[in-house]
Write an enzyme that holds these catalytic residues in place. Sequence first.
Site, mmCIF file in Angstrom:
data_model
loop_
_atom_site.group_PDB
_atom_site.id
_atom_site.type_symbol
_atom_site.label_atom_id
_atom_site.label_comp_id
_atom_site.label_asym_id
_atom_site.label_seq_id
_atom_site.Cartn_x
_atom_site.Cartn_y
_atom_site.Cartn_z
ATOM 1 N N GLU A 116 0.820 -1.227 0.000
ATOM 2 C CA GLU A 116 0.000 0.000 0.000
ATOM 3 C C GLU A 116 0.846 1.265 0.000
ATOM 4 O O GLU A 116 0.604 2.181 0.780
ATOM 5 C CB GLU A 116 -0.985 -0.007 1.186
ATOM 6 N N GLU A 223 -4.931 -11.267 -1.246
ATOM 7 C CA GLU A 223 -5.850 -11.058 -0.113
ATOM 8 C C GLU A 223 -7.303 -11.160 -0.562
ATOM 9 O O GLU A 223 -8.138 -10.326 -0.214
ATOM 10 C CB GLU A 223 -5.625 -9.666 0.509
#
Length: 308
Positions: A116, A223
Amino acid sequence: MSGGNVLDRPALQELLIAEFDELTPENIMKPDLMQPERGVFDFSHSDALVDFATSSDTRVHGHALVFQAFSNPQMPEWMLNFQGTPDEWRAVLEEHIETIVSRYAGRIESWDVVNEILSDENGAIRPIVWQQGMGDDFIEASFRAAHRADPNADLYLNDYKFPDLPHKLDGAIEIVEDLLDRDVPIHGIGFQMHVLADFPKEDQIRLAFRRAAETGLLVKVTELDVRVNSGGGYQSLGDDLAVAQANQIRIVIEAYLDEVPPEQRGGITMWGISDPDSYLSGGPDWPLLFDDQLEAKPAYDAFREALG
Ligand code: XIL
C-alpha cells in the site's frame, strides 16, 4: 498462507485459537507486532505460524515488511515517531527487514516487501514515514535488504484496487520498471483483491492482470475476499447473494488463469478462511469461502470449478 495440499482446517482452527487468541494471523507479521520496541523483535507468534506451516506442508507468503496502513497504521509508535537522517532511517529499515526475512529464510517463500505505498488519488508514492525520512529510495532499499536476507524469496510490491483504479497500476508498473532497469531484485506484483460481488467488472479485472503480467513479473492474488453487503441492507447471506459472490470468485479466478501465464503465477491467497475470521465480517458481511460452521459455500465450489 496458501495451501500446498488440502488444508487441515481443524488443526489450523485449533492453532489459531491456542496461539493467537485475539490476534488475527494476518496481522502477526506487521511491523507493530514484529518490532514493538526498537531492536526488540517478537517472534513468538510468527514462529508458531511458520512452524505450523512447515509441519503441514503449507506455503507461507509473508505480510508485510514495509506497511503504514491508513487509519490504524499497524506500525509501532517508536517507528512512526522516529527522527533521523536519511542514513539513520535506512539503518532502521534494513534492520527491520533483514532481521525478519533472514529468520525465515527458506521457510517463507515470498514476501510483501512494500504494501500500500501508492496513492488512490493519482498513483504516486504515498508520503509514509519511510518516504519522508529517506525519500523514494526506501523502495529500492527495502527490496535489496529483503534479497540480501533471503536470496531465494520472491519479493512483491502489493497493493489494492489495481483493477478499479488504473492509475494505481500505472504507478506500480512505473516503479517496477524503474527497479528492473536498475537490477533491483523485485519479483512480483501482488493484487490484494478485496472486491465486491459486482465490482470491479470482469473487463477491468482482466485488463489489470494482463498489464501486470506484461511486466514479466510474477502476479499473485494476495488477499482475496468478496463482499456482498457493502450497502449493509442484508442480515444474512441468502442464496442470491451466495450466487453473486460465487460468480465474482469465478470471474477473478478465470481471469487470473487466462491472463497470467502459468510460469508467472505466484498463487492465490484468501484473506481468511471462514466468514467470522474476516476483517470485513462486522458489517455484517460474509466475504470468504467457508461459513461460520466451516462449511464450504457456493463461492468455494466456484473457486474449485474455475481452477479446473
Ligand atoms: C487488515 C486485517 O485483516 C485486520 O485484522 C486489521 O484490523 C487491519 O488490517 N489490506 C492489507 C491488510 O494489506 O494488511 C489488511 O488487513 C486488509 C487490507
